[in-house]
Scaffold this motif. Structure first.
Motif: not given
Length: 301
Positions: A39, A100, A103, A159
């Motif tokens: 990510l 977080t 995501a 995630a």
């Protein structure tokens, strides 16, 4: 995109990665990308300048292997990691929060793309219905929507898993840091208790140690007849750190004495200069002091 690392935290995390093993710059970038499950991947322009700055500060060093720089952490770097163990645990939590947030952005982007695709499909379906009804293009559009939904679910699951792992690792890191601090505190208290007992029985071991060091630090040509320097050193030793009254906590009293000793040596070096000869002589004095303290701690009542 929200910032992945707060100010100064990427520097701390680079030290953590190099403490695990020596690495070259590309490997550091790849490891960061793996830690964030793809990510987030820092650019070379982000990582290499920070590695160079850490090297300039003496926290890392490098060796050239196969035409590439392989960076390793120094003892000074490990000392900073140990001093900032609690901050490192907080950093793991920050990484979890960053994952977080990243995501969440991906979910939002996927949701928006799926909405746009759905509207396009409806428009295409409406136009197609006026002609020949549902045909192969409509089926292809539905398949694309199904794939988009599946991709979104997969990214959301990844995630969530990464967030859980980051939280567990941060909790474990904090627990280990607390345990290490507790063990260090207990060891300092044990040594302080021994030192306090020996100090009481020996009539001032620390004062004698300070007198020996101050007497040995006189210049070779001073001579015993020049205002009796050994007597002056003894007078200074007997009153050394007398302004540091006991706090009732032996561990804290020991820390204060050691801090005073270190500060006075550093002040003397700053005021009078440091040469190779003085460093060699200081090493001899410190070795004698260490031997005396080791004998004190190793003695039995």
């Amino acid at each position: 995109m929200p910032p992945v690392f707060a100010h100064g935290r990427l520097r701390l995390y680079l030290l953590k990665l190099l403490d695990e093993a020596p690495r070259h710059g590309y490997e550091v970038i790849r490891l960061l990308e793996e830690r964030f499950q793809g990510l987030y991947a820092p650019s070379a322009g982000t990582v290499y300048p920070r590695l160079s700055k850490l090297e300039a500060e003496g926290l890392v060093t490098h060796a050239t292997e196969g035409g590439r720089k392989v960076y390793s952490i120094t003892e000074a770097g490990r000392a900073e990691l140990a001093d900032r163990s609690g901050e490192l645990a907080d950093l793991e939590l920050e990484i979890r929060d960053s994952v977080t947030e990243l995501a969440a952005e991906i979910r939002s982007d996927v949701r928006g793309a799926a909405g746009d695709l759905r509207r396009e499909m409806r428009a295409a379906a409406s136009a197609s219905a006026t002609q020949v009804g549902e045909d192969d293009s409509w089926q292809a559009a539905k398949e694309e929507l199904r794939k988009a939904r599946q991709e979104w679910k997969e990214q959301a699951r990844r995630a969530k898993d990464e967030s859980r792992r980051a939280r567990e690792e941060a909790q474990a890191a904090r627990r280990q840091a607390r345990e290490a601090q507790d063990r260090a505190r207990e060891e300092v208290q044990r040594i302080a208790g021994q030192l306090q007992e020996q100090f009481a029985k020996s009539g001032g071991v620390l004062g004698s140690l300070a007198g020996a060091w101050l007497g040995g630090a006189q210049s070779p040509g001073a001579g015993a007849g020049a205002d009796q320097p050994s007597d002056r050193a003894s007078d200074r030793a007997s009153g050394w750190a007398a302004d540091l009254s006991a706090t009732g906590d032996p561990a804290r009293d020991l820390d204060r004495l050691l801090d005073r000793f270190r500060d006075e040596v550093r002040d003397a070096a700053r005021d009078h200069g440091v040469t190779a000869a003085r460093v060699a002589e200081a090493r001899d004095h410190l070795a004698a002091a260490a031997a005396l303290l080791n004998a004190t701690f190793g003695s039995r009542p």
